[in-house]
Write a protein that holds these residues in place. Sequence first.
Motif, PDB file in Angstrom:
ATOM      1  N   LEU A  83       0.978  -1.322   0.230  1.00  0.00           N
ATOM      2  CA  LEU A  83      -0.070   0.013  -0.085  1.00  0.00           C
ATOM      3  C   LEU A  83       0.800   1.091  -0.099  1.00  0.00           C
ATOM      4  O   LEU A  83       0.734   2.328  -0.782  1.00  0.00           O
ATOM      5  CB  LEU A  83      -0.826   0.047   0.948  1.00  0.00           C
ATOM      6  CG  LEU A  83      -1.799   1.254   1.323  1.00  0.00           C
ATOM      7  CD1 LEU A  83      -2.774   1.715   0.423  1.00  0.00           C
ATOM      8  CD2 LEU A  83      -2.495   1.185   3.016  1.00  0.00           C
ATOM      9  N   HIS A  84       1.628   1.358   0.958  1.00  0.00           N
ATOM     10  CA  HIS A  84       2.772   2.223   0.961  1.00  0.00           C
ATOM     11  C   HIS A  84       3.491   2.781  -0.126  1.00  0.00           C
ATOM     12  O   HIS A  84       3.991   4.046  -0.190  1.00  0.00           O
ATOM     13  CB  HIS A  84       3.417   2.434   2.417  1.00  0.00           C
ATOM     14  CG  HIS A  84       2.593   2.415   3.748  1.00  0.00           C
ATOM     15  ND1 HIS A  84       3.168   2.573   4.969  1.00  0.00           N
ATOM     16  CD2 HIS A  84       1.331   2.311   3.746  1.00  0.00           C
ATOM     17  CE1 HIS A  84       2.180   2.692   5.687  1.00  0.00           C
ATOM     18  NE2 HIS A  84       1.141   2.807   5.114  1.00  0.00           N
ATOM     19  N   ARG A  85       3.823   2.015  -1.181  1.00  0.00           N
ATOM     20  CA  ARG A  85       4.281   2.056  -2.249  1.00  0.00           C
ATOM     21  C   ARG A  85       3.561   2.440  -3.606  1.00  0.00           C
ATOM     22  O   ARG A  85       4.170   2.855  -4.651  1.00  0.00           O
ATOM     23  CB  ARG A  85       5.531   0.851  -2.647  1.00  0.00           C
ATOM     24  CG  ARG A  85       6.495   0.633  -1.630  1.00  0.00           C
ATOM     25  CD  ARG A  85       7.440  -0.557  -2.163  1.00  0.00           C
ATOM     26  NE  ARG A  85       8.426  -0.805  -0.921  1.00  0.00           N
ATOM     27  CZ  ARG A  85       9.393  -1.783  -1.088  1.00  0.00           C
ATOM     28  NH1 ARG A  85       9.409  -2.628  -2.194  1.00  0.00           N
ATOM     29  NH2 ARG A  85      10.347  -1.727  -0.305  1.00  0.00           N
ATOM     30  N   SER A  86       2.308   2.301  -3.186  1.00  0.00           N
ATOM     31  CA  SER A  86       1.420   2.641  -4.353  1.00  0.00           C
ATOM     32  C   SER A  86       1.508   4.341  -4.556  1.00  0.00           C
ATOM     33  O   SER A  86       1.467   4.901  -3.595  1.00  0.00           O
ATOM     34  CB  SER A  86      -0.015   2.165  -4.220  1.00  0.00           C
ATOM     35  OG  SER A  86      -0.389   3.002  -3.074  1.00  0.00           O
ATOM     36  N   ARG A  87       1.286   4.515  -5.885  1.00  0.00           N
ATOM     37  CA  ARG A  87       1.196   5.995  -6.166  1.00  0.00           C
ATOM     38  C   ARG A  87       0.032   6.613  -5.557  1.00  0.00           C
ATOM     39  O   ARG A  87       0.458   7.944  -5.127  1.00  0.00           O
ATOM     40  CB  ARG A  87       1.150   5.945  -7.844  1.00  0.00           C
ATOM     41  CG  ARG A  87       2.432   5.617  -8.629  1.00  0.00           C
ATOM     42  CD  ARG A  87       2.381   5.375  -9.865  1.00  0.00           C
ATOM     43  NE  ARG A  87       1.813   7.020 -10.615  1.00  0.00           N
ATOM     44  CZ  ARG A  87       1.918   6.836 -12.033  1.00  0.00           C
ATOM     45  NH1 ARG A  87       2.178   5.972 -12.665  1.00  0.00           N
ATOM     46  NH2 ARG A  87       1.519   8.251 -12.423  1.00  0.00           N
ATOM     47  N   VAL A  88      -0.956   6.303  -5.399  1.00  0.00           N
ATOM     48  CA  VAL A  88      -2.130   6.938  -4.824  1.00  0.00           C
ATOM     49  C   VAL A  88      -1.832   7.143  -3.313  1.00  0.00           C
ATOM     50  O   VAL A  88      -2.018   8.302  -2.857  1.00  0.00           O
ATOM     51  CB  VAL A  88      -3.357   6.045  -5.132  1.00  0.00           C
ATOM     52  CG1 VAL A  88      -3.411   4.767  -4.285  1.00  0.00           C
ATOM     53  CG2 VAL A  88      -4.693   6.974  -4.577  1.00  0.00           C
ATOM     54  N   TRP A  89      -1.204   6.312  -2.602  1.00  0.00           N
ATOM     55  CA  TRP A  89      -0.907   6.562  -1.349  1.00  0.00           C
ATOM     56  C   TRP A  89       0.209   7.674  -1.287  1.00  0.00           C
ATOM     57  O   TRP A  89      -0.006   8.548  -0.237  1.00  0.00           O
ATOM     58  CB  TRP A  89      -0.543   5.241  -0.458  1.00  0.00           C
ATOM     59  CG  TRP A  89       0.182   5.453   0.979  1.00  0.00           C
ATOM     60  CD1 TRP A  89       1.443   5.585   1.372  1.00  0.00           C
ATOM     61  CD2 TRP A  89      -0.609   5.475   2.069  1.00  0.00           C
ATOM     62  NE1 TRP A  89       1.506   6.010   2.705  1.00  0.00           N
ATOM     63  CE2 TRP A  89       0.205   5.918   3.088  1.00  0.00           C
ATOM     64  CE3 TRP A  89      -1.800   5.149   2.311  1.00  0.00           C
ATOM     65  CZ2 TRP A  89      -0.300   5.644   4.404  1.00  0.00           C
ATOM     66  CZ3 TRP A  89      -2.464   5.285   3.659  1.00  0.00           C
ATOM     67  CH2 TRP A  89      -1.502   5.485   4.870  1.00  0.00           C
TER      68      TRP A  89
END
Length: 239
Positions: A83-89
């Motif tokens: 999650l924390h590496r996703s662009r949206v996060w």
Amino acid sequence: MQIEKQKTPDGWLFYNSTVWQQVSDAYFEARHWQQNRAVVGQAIGRGKTLFFRFEHREFVLRHYHRGGLVSKLSNDRYFYSSLHRSRVWKEFALLMKLQALELPAPVPVAGRVKRTGLTFQADLILERISGARDLAQMLSERRLPLSLWQKIGETIALFHRSGVYHADLNLRNIMVDDQQKVWLIDFDNGRLCRPRKKWQQANIARFYRSLEKEQAKPGYCHWLESDWQHLLAAYKQAL
């Protein structure tokens, strides 16, 4: 300000608890707002952006789409690692930091990561900037006063002094509201870093290229080189 997270069967929901107290998957579906007669407009860019009204405020729903050559292989799917590496996060977390720094950027409201196997799709909800239009729209109609070019230069300098790198500083990502306040939007792939002349000048150069590109399109983009020099002078002085 704190980001609240909520695990779902196929991914994650997260939200800014100072704006919304809860969030559901339905909030990220255009048909939900259409069925509730809450849609107040839309914009077409790389993908469709929806504007909707909820609890007496207006919001923006944006679905993440790929650009460039890679979009021919996958329009809106990204490889999932966490999650924390996703662009949206990353964009959401950056916008939360910009709010803490009191910079003129959109208020982040909620985000979604929806997984399918090793890939995911993403959506972001922001609070809409009231009465704002982007520079491309404004320059298609008329030449801007020098006082506004000055404000634009000062606003960019404000972000640069704070170490905010904008990955795509162009005419459509700079907005002016009905009070003549200048805003920067779309912080996908943006980041906070040490203020340095190299990336700051690269940001400015990208903005200038977008002016030249817009002027080359059918229809006239109303600006002069002297307008740009006025912006640069204001930027350098504020920096």
